[in-house]
Design an enzyme around this catalytic site. Structure first.
Site, PDB file in Angstrom:
ATOM      1  N   CYS A 298      10.996  86.308-114.547  1.00  0.00           N
ATOM      2  CA  CYS A 298      10.607  86.797-115.973  1.00  0.00           C
ATOM      3  C   CYS A 298      10.339  88.121-116.327  1.00  0.00           C
ATOM      4  CB  CYS A 298       9.293  85.676-116.364  1.00  0.00           C
ATOM      5  SG  CYS A 298       8.268  86.189-117.731  1.00  0.00           S
TER       6      CYS A 298
ATOM      7  N   CYS B  24       6.830  89.072-117.639  1.00  0.00           N
ATOM      8  CA  CYS B  24       5.812  88.886-116.503  1.00  0.00           C
ATOM      9  C   CYS B  24       5.756  90.105-115.810  1.00  0.00           C
ATOM     10  CB  CYS B  24       6.347  87.675-115.700  1.00  0.00           C
ATOM     11  SG  CYS B  24       6.367  86.119-116.637  1.00  0.00           S
TER      12      CYS B  24
END
Length: 106
Positions: free
Chosen positions: A31, A34
């Site tokens: 991600c 993230c």
């Protein structure tokens, strides 16, 4: 691995959020947002030490926990107080906005 952020597992999660305020970053290695958020939470973990703890949970490794807390998008930060979720922040944002959102909850 950070000295300021605890990495939770299914075995350590309950105890990790049981006392006081804990911000859990539900994340995944693939991600991109993230990865953008990670240095911000590291900075805030240092700034807010003594007021709130920060932890991470890899949703790929511990999917049942992410499902239990209805984590559908990443990153999702869930703020716990004494083991109960009290707020959530979905997505990445500038550090000033993130700090303000967390401070409103604690």
């Amino acid at each position: 691995m950070s000295d300021h952020i605890q990495h939770l597992t299914d075995q350590t999660f309950t105890e990790g959020v049981a006392h006081g305020y804990t911000v859990v970053d539900f994340w995944a290695p693939w991600c991109a947002p993230c990865r953008e958020l990670a240095p911000l939470t590291e900075t805030l973990a240092v700034e807010l030490a003594g007021k709130v703890r920060f932890a991470k949970l890899n949703v790929d490794d511990f999917t049942p926990l992410s499902e239990q807390y209805d984590v559908l998008s990443m990153p999702t930060l869930v703020i716990f107080k004494d083991g109960e979720p009290i707020d959530r922040i979905v997505g990445s944002m500038p550090i000033d906005q993130l700090r303000a959102r967390i401070q409103r909850s604690i």
